[in-house]
Design an enzyme around this catalytic site. Structure first.
Site, PDB file in Angstrom:
ATOM      1  N   GLY A   7       0.773  -1.447  -0.044  1.00 54.62           N
ATOM      2  CA  GLY A   7      -0.086   0.187  -0.051  1.00 54.62           C
ATOM      3  C   GLY A   7       0.721   1.348  -0.126  1.00 54.62           C
ATOM      4  O   GLY A   7       0.258   2.296  -0.485  1.00 54.62           O
ATOM      5  N   ASP A   8       2.117   1.270   0.255  1.00 53.08           N
ATOM      6  CA  ASP A   8       3.006   2.357   0.330  1.00 53.08           C
ATOM      7  C   ASP A   8       4.326   1.928  -0.091  1.00 53.08           C
ATOM      8  O   ASP A   8       5.409   2.411   0.470  1.00 53.08           O
ATOM      9  CB  ASP A   8       3.056   3.104   1.798  1.00 53.08           C
ATOM     10  CG  ASP A   8       3.415   4.674   1.771  1.00 53.08           C
ATOM     11  OD1 ASP A   8       3.747   5.154   0.462  1.00 53.08           O
ATOM     12  OD2 ASP A   8       3.480   4.937   2.784  1.00 53.08           O
ATOM     13  N   LEU A   9       4.443   1.173  -1.171  1.00 53.67           N
ATOM     14  CA  LEU A   9       5.551   0.712  -1.758  1.00 53.67           C
ATOM     15  C   LEU A   9       6.448   1.497  -2.439  1.00 53.67           C
ATOM     16  O   LEU A   9       6.737   1.359  -3.766  1.00 53.67           O
ATOM     17  CB  LEU A   9       5.085  -0.727  -2.619  1.00 53.67           C
ATOM     18  CG  LEU A   9       6.259  -1.549  -2.827  1.00 53.67           C
ATOM     19  CD1 LEU A   9       7.030  -2.110  -1.477  1.00 53.67           C
ATOM     20  CD2 LEU A   9       5.948  -2.901  -3.398  1.00 53.67           C
TER      21      LEU A   9
ATOM     22  N   ASN B  31      10.589   2.384   1.600  1.00 51.24           N
ATOM     23  CA  ASN B  31       9.880   1.392   2.583  1.00 51.24           C
ATOM     24  C   ASN B  31      10.494   0.120   2.302  1.00 51.24           C
ATOM     25  O   ASN B  31       9.630  -0.785   2.922  1.00 51.24           O
ATOM     26  CB  ASN B  31       8.265   1.593   2.449  1.00 51.24           C
ATOM     27  CG  ASN B  31       7.892   2.772   3.160  1.00 51.24           C
ATOM     28  OD1 ASN B  31       8.637   3.353   3.879  1.00 51.24           O
ATOM     29  ND2 ASN B  31       6.642   3.155   2.816  1.00 51.24           N
TER      30      ASN B  31
END
Length: 288
Positions: free
Chosen positions: A194-196, A200
């Site tokens: 979801g926040d790749l 991260n």
């Protein structure tokens, strides 16, 4: 940067008396760093409990969902604290090393494995966060509807209320809504990070990939792949390995900017500035 007394007291009760603290660099949402105690090294993140209610509780749940897949290394959650003034998350400390020669292939194959984990509906049983903003996850069986109502519309409404977008800007997003059923292909929901983006993804002491700071949901897996290209691309070996394990539906390149409209709108609300122009270029591309 100093650890607040409330968090220090919690650390003493859970991981021991801190004897050293090294602040982390690069974080723009949370405070954090490495804590040393007699029990070992830990990574701690903290923030304002009233401004960001349950932030670390839902992050812990997201890390747990990813860890259950056993596909890619996920830092172990040691403890979560939701206090009166502060909240914090205590994690296994990841010691970085040089990447193995097959690092990117393992990352691609591992992400494909995560994406094979599915659910009956898009969404999640709770609201979580994307950065410091709420990410809404009301379940839906319809991907275009979920994408618009749970991803695009909340960010547009927030930007409109904060005067980051004008009403004329917002009207363009209403036009986009009518086109989504033709633009977005149906596929079973996938568990996604979801926040790749590159910040991260870490490397552990064995040189293996590690995923951190997720904004998980059961969503469309192309959201993850698109985001890996928002701030520059991952290594080509990553994409080759992913595609070999779980090929994308044809036409992904045409949809890439549309998927990245969501994180761009998040950046509009977090940082403003040129991100508004980027968001409008994307929406106009699909509504001409």
């Amino acid at each position: 940067m100093q650890i607040p007394n409330e968090i220090l007291e919690y650390c003493k009760q859970t991981i021991g008396v801190p004897s050293g603290f090294s602040p982390a660099s690069g974080g723009c949402i949370n405070n954090g760093g490495t804590v040393k105690t007699a029990q070992g090294m830990f990574f701690i993140k903290w923030n304002d409990a009233k401004r960001f209610p349950n932030m670390f509780t839902v992050e812990s749940k997201g890390l747990g969902l990813l860890a259950q897949t056993k596909a890619i290394k996920i830092p172990e959650v040691m403890s979560v604290y939701e206090g009166e003034s502060y909240s914090c998350l205590i994690l296994e400390n990841i010691q970085a090393s040089l990447k193995t020669s097959d690092y990117n292939s393992k990352l691609g194959e591992g992400l494909a494995d995560i994406h094979h984990h599915s659910n009956e509906t898009y969404g999640l049983e709770h609201t979580n966060y994307i950065g410091s903003l709420f990410q809404y996850n009301h379940p839906s069986e319809n991907w275009p509807e979920f994408f618009y109502h749970q991803r695009i519309k909340p960010q547009v409404d927030l930007a409109l209320s904060n005067k980051q977008l004008s009403q004329a800007d917002a009207d363009q997003f209403h036009l986009l809504k009518e086109k989504l059923s033709q633009l977005l292909p149906s596929e079973k929901p996938s568990l996604i990070h979801g926040d790749l983006w590159g910040g991260n993804v870490m490397t552990d002491s064995q040189g293996e990939p590690v995923l951190i700071d997720p904004a998980v949901a059961y969503s469309h897996r192309e959201m993850d792949i698109a985001m890996t290209r928002l701030f520059g691309s991952f290594d080509q070996e990553f994409y080759d390995a992913y595609h070999s394990s779980y090929p994308l539906v044809s036409g992904f390149e045409d949809r890439l900017d549309l998927y990245n409209l969501y994180p761009v709108l998040v950046h509009v609300n977090l940082f403003g500035g040129s991100y508004r122009n980027q968001a409008m270029r994307i929406v106009l591309k699909y509504t001409k």
